[in-house]
Design a protein around this motif. Sequence first.
Motif, PDB file in Angstrom:
ATOM      1  N   LEU A  46      34.829 109.932  46.273  1.00 22.66           N
ATOM      2  CA  LEU A  46      36.133 110.119  45.770  1.00 22.66           C
ATOM      3  C   LEU A  46      36.886 108.699  45.615  1.00 22.66           C
ATOM      4  N   ARG A  47      36.685 107.891  46.990  1.00 20.72           N
ATOM      5  CA  ARG A  47      37.156 106.549  46.785  1.00 20.72           C
ATOM      6  C   ARG A  47      36.622 105.681  45.828  1.00 20.72           C
ATOM      7  N   ASP A  48      35.356 105.734  45.368  1.00 21.70           N
ATOM      8  CA  ASP A  48      34.950 105.170  44.497  1.00 21.70           C
ATOM      9  C   ASP A  48      35.327 105.278  42.832  1.00 21.70           C
ATOM     10  N   LEU A  49      35.636 107.024  42.764  1.00 21.82           N
ATOM     11  CA  LEU A  49      36.157 107.381  41.672  1.00 21.82           C
ATOM     12  C   LEU A  49      37.775 106.855  41.539  1.00 21.82           C
ATOM     13  N   PHE A  50      38.484 107.055  42.489  1.00 21.94           N
ATOM     14  CA  PHE A  50      39.788 106.483  42.317  1.00 21.94           C
ATOM     15  C   PHE A  50      39.953 105.154  42.280  1.00 21.94           C
ATOM     16  N   SER A  51      39.074 104.429  42.466  1.00 26.14           N
ATOM     17  CA  SER A  51      39.273 102.938  42.565  1.00 26.14           C
ATOM     18  C   SER A  51      39.090 102.444  40.727  1.00 26.14           C
ATOM     19  N   ILE A  52      38.793 103.477  40.091  1.00 27.67           N
ATOM     20  CA  ILE A  52      38.656 102.768  38.611  1.00 27.67           C
ATOM     21  C   ILE A  52      40.245 103.139  37.867  1.00 27.67           C
ATOM     22  N   PHE A  53      40.853 103.713  38.724  1.00 28.72           N
ATOM     23  CA  PHE A  53      42.293 104.112  38.160  1.00 28.72           C
ATOM     24  C   PHE A  53      43.330 103.160  38.913  1.00 28.72           C
ATOM     25  N   ILE A  54      44.533 103.057  37.987  1.00 26.76           N
ATOM     26  CA  ILE A  54      45.699 102.434  38.574  1.00 26.76           C
ATOM     27  C   ILE A  54      46.499 103.554  39.141  1.00 26.76           C
ATOM     28  N   ASN A  55      47.049 103.297  40.427  1.00 21.56           N
ATOM     29  CA  ASN A  55      47.777 104.143  41.213  1.00 21.56           C
ATOM     30  C   ASN A  55      49.341 103.745  40.484  1.00 21.56           C
ATOM     31  N   LEU A  56      50.015 104.896  40.186  1.00 26.51           N
ATOM     32  CA  LEU A  56      51.330 104.810  39.676  1.00 26.51           C
ATOM     33  C   LEU A  56      52.241 105.232  40.841  1.00 26.51           C
ATOM     34  N   PRO A  57      53.173 104.568  41.389  1.00 25.61           N
ATOM     35  CA  PRO A  57      54.074 105.158  42.248  1.00 25.61           C
ATOM     36  C   PRO A  57      55.050 106.119  41.436  1.00 25.61           C
ATOM     37  N   SER A  58      55.328 107.336  42.068  1.00 20.04           N
ATOM     38  CA  SER A  58      56.265 108.301  41.197  1.00 20.04           C
ATOM     39  C   SER A  58      57.678 108.095  41.900  1.00 20.04           C
ATOM     40  N   HIS A  59      58.533 107.970  41.009  1.00 17.47           N
ATOM     41  CA  HIS A  59      59.815 107.942  41.586  1.00 17.47           C
ATOM     42  C   HIS A  59      60.825 108.444  40.810  1.00 17.47           C
ATOM     43  N   SER A  60      60.315 109.825  40.584  1.00 14.60           N
ATOM     44  CA  SER A  60      61.034 110.845  39.547  1.00 14.60           C
ATOM     45  C   SER A  60      62.333 111.532  39.827  1.00 14.60           C
ATOM     46  N   GLY A  61      62.303 111.734  41.304  1.00  6.93           N
ATOM     47  CA  GLY A  61      63.707 112.094  41.803  1.00  6.93           C
ATOM     48  C   GLY A  61      63.922 113.618  41.088  1.00  6.93           C
ATOM     49  N   ASN A  62      65.233 113.472  40.719  1.00  9.72           N
ATOM     50  CA  ASN A  62      65.907 114.737  40.382  1.00  9.72           C
ATOM     51  C   ASN A  62      65.175 115.283  38.761  1.00  9.72           C
ATOM     52  N   ASP A  63      64.624 114.057  38.231  1.00 15.67           N
ATOM     53  CA  ASP A  63      64.219 114.297  36.715  1.00 15.67           C
ATOM     54  C   ASP A  63      63.090 115.821  37.000  1.00 15.67           C
ATOM     55  N   ILE A  64      62.527 115.752  37.913  1.00 15.76           N
ATOM     56  CA  ILE A  64      61.536 116.822  38.253  1.00 15.76           C
ATOM     57  C   ILE A  64      62.200 118.385  37.882  1.00 15.76           C
ATOM     58  N   PHE A  65      63.314 118.583  38.119  1.00 18.53           N
ATOM     59  CA  PHE A  65      64.176 119.755  37.853  1.00 18.53           C
ATOM     60  C   PHE A  65      64.226 119.710  36.340  1.00 18.53           C
ATOM     61  N   GLN A  66      64.559 118.736  35.580  1.00 15.95           N
ATOM     62  CA  GLN A  66      64.872 118.917  34.112  1.00 15.95           C
ATOM     63  C   GLN A  66      63.316 119.234  33.590  1.00 15.95           C
ATOM     64  N   ILE A  67      62.344 118.648  33.937  1.00 12.45           N
ATOM     65  CA  ILE A  67      60.895 118.803  33.411  1.00 12.45           C
ATOM     66  C   ILE A  67      60.573 120.283  33.876  1.00 12.45           C
ATOM     67  N   MET A  68      60.790 120.491  35.099  1.00  8.73           N
ATOM     68  CA  MET A  68      60.258 122.220  35.419  1.00  8.73           C
ATOM     69  C   MET A  68      60.919 122.980  34.500  1.00  8.73           C
ATOM     70  N   ASN A  69      62.346 122.672  34.297  1.00  7.85           N
ATOM     71  CA  ASN A  69      63.075 123.823  33.394  1.00  7.85           C
ATOM     72  C   ASN A  69      62.611 123.700  31.870  1.00  7.85           C
ATOM     73  N   ILE A  70      62.465 122.600  31.404  1.00  7.67           N
ATOM     74  CA  ILE A  70      62.377 122.286  29.987  1.00  7.67           C
ATOM     75  C   ILE A  70      60.931 122.904  29.776  1.00  7.67           C
ATOM     76  N   TYR A  71      59.979 122.598  30.385  1.00  9.00           N
ATOM     77  CA  TYR A  71      58.557 122.737  30.240  1.00  9.00           C
ATOM     78  C   TYR A  71      57.837 124.101  30.894  1.00  9.00           C
ATOM     79  N   HIS A  72      58.787 124.731  31.771  1.00  5.23           N
ATOM     80  CA  HIS A  72      58.093 125.993  32.437  1.00  5.23           C
ATOM     81  C   HIS A  72      56.912 125.420  33.378  1.00  5.23           C
ATOM     82  N   LEU A  73      57.232 124.185  33.977  1.00  6.98           N
ATOM     83  CA  LEU A  73      55.964 123.627  35.074  1.00  6.98           C
ATOM     84  C   LEU A  73      56.199 124.052  36.393  1.00  6.98           C
TER      85      LEU A  73
END
Length: 115
Positions: A46-73
């Motif tokens: 798994l460490r080898d697999l993850f090493s090929i990706f760029i890790n993006l920090p998530s700072h979505s904050g309250n945007d999660i509520f809007q995305i949950m509501n609009i897209y039913h996720l």
Amino acid sequence: MGIIQGYINDIVYSEVILGFLRAQTQLSSKRIREKLPSINMDYEDLRDLFSIFINLPSHSGNDIFQIMNIYHLMPHDALIAASCKQYGLNKIVTNDSDFSRVNFLEIINQPIKEQ
């Protein structure tokens, strides 16, 4: 064909690790939680697999509520979609059909054939 760069966030790390544990142990998430201290797993692949990706920090904050509501996720999927939106990513590799409701994402779920 050019080089493809992949990105993941901490939610994807978590979901992949849990899926790996479930596949390796054949246990439910609840049983894994109970037995985690005694599960001896080699995570090097798994460490080898993850090493090929760029890790993006998530700072979505309250945007999660809007995305949950609009897209039913559910929350985890909404955080993944929010990260994509935050970083201007418009393609996602997934077999999760819930992302088909997200109008700013194109699902890529076909294996790439080597030439």
